[in-house]
Write an enzyme that holds these catalytic residues in place. Structure first.
Site, PDB file in Angstrom:
ATOM      1  N   GLU A  38      50.240  19.515  20.969  1.00  0.00           N
ATOM      2  CA  GLU A  38      49.736  18.119  21.605  1.00  0.00           C
ATOM      3  C   GLU A  38      50.617  17.499  22.309  1.00  0.00           C
ATOM      4  OE1 GLU A  38      47.759  19.396  17.534  1.00  0.00           O
ATOM      5  OE2 GLU A  38      49.809  19.172  18.395  1.00  0.00           O
ATOM      6  N   HIS A  86      55.301  20.792  20.328  1.00  0.00           N
ATOM      7  CA  HIS A  86      53.887  21.202  19.789  1.00  0.00           C
ATOM      8  C   HIS A  86      52.863  20.852  20.800  1.00  0.00           C
ATOM      9  CE1 HIS A  86      55.044  20.187  15.209  1.00  0.00           C
ATOM     10  NE2 HIS A  86      56.054  20.905  15.827  1.00  0.00           N
TER      11      HIS A  86
END
Length: 155
Positions: free
Chosen positions: A54, A52
């Site tokens: 992040e 992802h």
């Protein structure tokens, strides 16, 4: 919060879609008003469900800072972090997280993490994913070795 960093996170999310590298997510890690890490969602191009935006940005920032914690850093992300990313963010220990889209907005376009939030709140025995503690005698006990180690790096 600085709008320029959020705009940058949105820009790399947009470019990620244009390049068909993954989902509509981008994140940057900022320290002392400088971008020290960036990442986009590359789950489908890397076949890595943990890739992802992040997580990718945290990995990049930690590598660039040569540290496993993001002390005095801020994270700017195109969307409210999912449960996995939120856990990684807490472990990385930045001082703040700023997001643009909400998890409700993400759900409306097919990225619904509510099931995971609901499962986390349940007792282990009540979760849909089978999770059982296995208990048996073993001559190798990592927790005991860790506890006895005197030169470990605490984190």
């Amino acid at each position: 919060m600085k709008e320029e960093f959020m705009k940058y996170a949105l820009k790399i999310a947009y470019e990620n879609i244009e390049k068909t590298n993954g989902g509509p997510f981008g994140a940057v890690v900022v320290k002392d008003d400088k971008v020290v890490g960036k990442g986009t969602n590359v789950v489908t191009t890397t076949n890595d469900p943990s890739a992802h935006a992040e997580i990718s940005a945290i990995r990049d920032a930690c590598k660039n800072l040569n540290d496993y914690q993001l002390t005095n850093c801020e994270i700017y992300t195109s969307c409210e972090p999912c449960p996995m990313c939120l856990g990684a963010i807490y472990w990385a220990r930045p001082k703040a997280v700023y997001y643009f889209n909400t998890r409700e907005e993400a759900a409306k376009i097919g990225f619904d993490d509510q099931y995971i939030y609901d499962q986390i709140a349940l007792n282990v025995e009540a979760r849909k994913l089978i999770m059982k503690k296995l208990d048996f005698n073993s001559d190798k006990l990592p927790f005991q070795l860790w506890q006895a180690t005197t030169d470990k790096v605490e984190y």
